[in-house]
Scaffold this active site. Structure first.
Site, PDB file in Angstrom:
ATOM      1  N   HIS A   1      68.296  58.477  53.455  1.00  0.00           N
ATOM      2  CA  HIS A   1      68.019  57.789  52.196  1.00  0.00           C
ATOM      3  C   HIS A   1      66.679  57.052  52.283  1.00  0.00           C
ATOM      4  CE1 HIS A   1      72.264  57.604  50.228  1.00  0.00           C
ATOM      5  NE2 HIS A   1      72.022  58.773  50.775  1.00  0.00           N
TER       6      HIS A   1
ATOM      7  N   TYR B   1      73.403  48.502  44.774  1.00  0.00           N
ATOM      8  CA  TYR B   1      73.895  47.133  44.992  1.00  0.00           C
ATOM      9  C   TYR B   1      73.840  46.435  43.639  1.00  0.00           C
ATOM     10  CZ  TYR B   1      73.423  47.689  50.087  1.00  0.00           C
ATOM     11  OH  TYR B   1      73.549  48.098  51.393  1.00  0.00           O
TER      12      TYR B   1
ATOM     13  N   PRO C   1      78.825  42.119  55.234  1.00  0.00           N
ATOM     14  CA  PRO C   1      78.353  43.510  55.217  1.00  0.00           C
ATOM     15  C   PRO C   1      77.240  43.817  54.207  1.00  0.00           C
ATOM     16  CG  PRO C   1      80.547  43.344  54.255  1.00  0.00           C
ATOM     17  CD  PRO C   1      80.228  42.003  54.809  1.00  0.00           C
TER      18      PRO C   1
ATOM     19  N   LYS D   1      74.229  45.418  58.419  1.00  0.00           N
ATOM     20  CA  LYS D   1      73.591  45.143  59.721  1.00  0.00           C
ATOM     21  C   LYS D   1      74.534  45.156  60.930  1.00  0.00           C
ATOM     22  CE  LYS D   1      69.363  44.636  58.462  1.00  0.00           C
ATOM     23  NZ  LYS D   1      69.141  46.043  58.151  1.00  0.00           N
TER      24      LYS D   1
ATOM     25  N   TYR E   1      65.817  45.603  55.347  1.00  0.00           N
ATOM     26  CA  TYR E   1      66.910  46.558  55.145  1.00  0.00           C
ATOM     27  C   TYR E   1      66.808  47.736  56.118  1.00  0.00           C
ATOM     28  CZ  TYR E   1      70.559  49.133  52.744  1.00  0.00           C
ATOM     29  OH  TYR E   1      71.730  49.810  52.467  1.00  0.00           O
TER      30      TYR E   1
END
Ligand code: RFL
Ligand code: PHB
Length: 394
Positions: A72, A201, A293, A297, A385
Site C-alpha cells: 500500500h 481511517y 492500535p 505500530k 506511519y
C-alpha cells in the site's frame, strides 16, 4: 535441558527472535503456554512497516508475504464526510507499507521453525523464570504432570502483556508508564471485498472507524465502542449499520456486507516498561510495551526490539562483548517512545472523546484539515506511519 537462549512466548516476537538467532548459529528453545493453533487463532495486526518486511527478508521467511501481501502506497483519512489521501509513497520518497496479517506472519515463522527442526514446546504450563540476576538463569515449566528445567545463558521475555517475565521482576527494579483509554475497538473479519483498495481511517461524530483488509476478498473493520460493550452485544447487522453511518456517502453505498467470521473487542492502552533488561533477562514486544492500535505500530515495535536483541546476543557470542546487551534497553526505548507518542497522538486525533464535547470534535477537524492540506503536516503523518528507520537519530 540446556540452551543458549530460552525464549518465553511463540508470538511474533519470540518466533522472529528464534529465527534471527538460528541464522547466526545461536541455539534457542521457545516455550509457549498455548497450542500453536490457539496462537494462530488470534486476529491482530495487519500492517507491516518496511523495517519488519526487511527483517522477514533477512531471515528468509518472506516467500508467501511477497506473493500474497498487499503493498500500500497510501491511505485515506476521512473527516467531515470527505476522504483525503495521504500519499505515503510520494511523501516519504518511495516507502510503502505491507498489508499482511499477523496470523500469516506467525504461521510462516512457525513453518520455517518446524522445517529447520528447531524446538518449540507448546502447552508449557506454569512457566517460571529464575536466577536471571546471575550468569546461569533457569526456566521451569510443567508438562504431562512433570516439572522440567532449562539451563540457559539468557532469557528472552517475549510473552506478551500478560506474561510471566515482566511480572517476575522485583517491583523496585522496574518503572511502568500507563494510560488506559475510555473506549475499545470492536473488530470484525468477513469474507467480503474491502470497501476501498487502501485503508480508511475515519473520524466521525459517532466515533472512530477503520476499514482495513487481509486480501482482495477478506475485510477487517473496526468501530470505536464504549469499553462496557461486549462483542456478543453487537449483531453483524448492527455492526454494518453503524459502520455505514461513520463512512462517507460513497463508501457507505458501496460497502459489501456479509457474515462475520470473527468478532472481538480490544481495549486501548499506552504502556511502557523501563528498563527492558534485568540482568540476563530481556523483555521484547508486548511484554515491554503496548500501543493503541491506531498507528499500527505494535507488531512493528516487536520486530525492531528483537532485531536489537538478536544483534546484541550475536555480538556477545561472536565478539565476546557485552556492549550490545548493555545498550539494548536504551536503543529499544528510544524507538518505543517515538512510536508511543505517534500512536497516542493519532488515537487522540481520530476518536470521539465525549468529555471534550463538540469543541473537541471541532479542534480535531481543524487539525485534520491542516494535516491533509499542508505538505509539512502530511509528511509528518506519513513518515511516522511508514515507520522511522531503525537507527533514526543515532
Ligand atoms: P503476543 O502476540 O501477545 O505473543 C506473546 C505470546 O506469549 C505467550 N505467553 C506465554 N508463554 C509461556 N508462558 C507464559 N507464562 C506466557 N504468557 C504468555 C502467549 O500465549 C503468546 O503466544 O506478543 P508479541 O509476540 O510481543 O507480539 C506483539 C503483537 O501481537 C502486537 O503488538 C500486535 O498485535 C499489535 N497490533 C498491531 N500491531 C501492528 O504492528 N500493526 C497493526 O496493524 C496492529 N493491529 C494490534 C492490531 C493489536 C490488536 N489487539 C487485539 C490488541 C490490532 C488489534 C485489534
Ligand atoms: C488491521 O488490519 O488489523 C489494522 C490495520 C491498521 C491499524 C490497526 C489494525 O491501524
Amino acid at each position: 535441558m540446556k540452551t543458549q537462549v530460552a525464549i518465553i512466548g511463540a508470538g511474533p516476537s519470540g518466533l522472529l527472535l528464534g529465527q534471527l538467532l538460528h541464522k547466526s548459529g545461536i541455539d534457542a528453545i521457545i516455550l509457549e503456554r498455548q497450542t500453536g493453533e490457539h496462537v494462530l487463532g488470534r486476529i491482530r495486526a495487519g500492517v507491516l512497516e518496511q523495517v519488519t518486511t526487511d527483517l522477514l527478508d533477512e531471515v528468509g521467511v518472506n516467500q508467501r508475504m511477497h506473493q500474497e501481501g498487499l503493498v500500500h502506497g497510501g491511505f485515506d483519512m476521512l473527516f467531515k464526510g470527505e476522504r483525503h489521501r495521504i500519499d505515503l509513497r510520494r511523501l516519504t520518497g518511495g516507502k510503502n507499507v505491507m498489508v499482511y496479517g499477523q496470523t500469516d506472519v506467525t504461521r510462516d515463522l512457525m513453518d520455517a521453525r518446524r522445517a529447520a527442526g528447531l524446538t518449540t514446546i507448546y502447552q508449557a504450563g506454569h512457566v517460571t523464570v529464575h536466577d536471571f540476576d546471575s550468569a546461569r538463569p533457569r526456566v521451569r515449566y510443567q508438562q504431562d504432570g512433570l516439572t522440567h528445567e532449562i539451563e540457559c545463558d539468557f532469557i528472552a521475555g517475549c510473552d506478551g502483556f500478560h506474561g510471566v517475565c515482566r511480572a517476575s521482576v522485583p517491583r523496585g527494579a522496574i518503572r511502568e508508564f500507563e494510560k488506559i483509554y475510555p473506549f475499545g475497538w470492536l473488530g470484525i473479519l468477513s469474507d467480503t471485498p474491502p470497501v476501498h483498495h487502501e485503508l480508511v481511517y475515519a473520524n466521525s461524530q459517532r466515533g472512530f472507524a477503520l476499514c482495513s483488509q487481509r486480501s482482495s476478498t477478506r475485510s477487517r473493520y473496526y468501530l470505536q465502542v464504549p469499553l462496557t460493550d461486549r462483542a456478543e452485544d453487537w449483531s453483524d447487522e448492527a455492526f454494518w449499520q453503524e459502520l455505514r453511518l461513520r463512512l462517507d456517502p460513497q463508501a457507505s453505498a458501496s460497502l459489501v456486507t456479509g457474515p462475520s467470521i470473527e468478532k472481538s473487542v480490544a481495549p486501548l492502552r499506552s504502556f511502557v516498561t523501563e528498563p527492558m533488561r534485568f540482568g540476563r533477562m530481556f523483555l521484547a514486544g508486548d511484554a515491554a510495551h503496548i500501543v493503541p492500535p491506531t498507528g499500527a505500530k505494535g507488531l512493528n515495535l516487536a520486530a525492531s526490539d528483537v532485531k536489537f536483541l538478536s544483534s546484541a546476543l550475536i555480538e556477545f557470542y561472536q565478539d565476546k562483548t557485552e556492549a550490545g546487551i548493555d545498550a539494548y534497553s536504551g536503543r529499544c526505548l528510544r524507538r518505543v517512545w517515538r512510536a508511543e507518542r505517534f500512536s497516542w497522538w493519532f488515537t487522540g486525533l481520530m476518536h470521539r472523546f465525549p468529555e471534550n464535547g463538540d469543541i473537541g470534535q471541532k479542534f480535531q477537524e481543524a487539525e485534520l484539515d491542516y494535516l491533509v492540506n499542508s505538505e509539512a503536516g502530511s509528511l509528518s503523518v506519513a513518515e511516522n506511519y511508514v515507520g522511522l528507520p531503525l537507527n533514526f537519530g543515532e
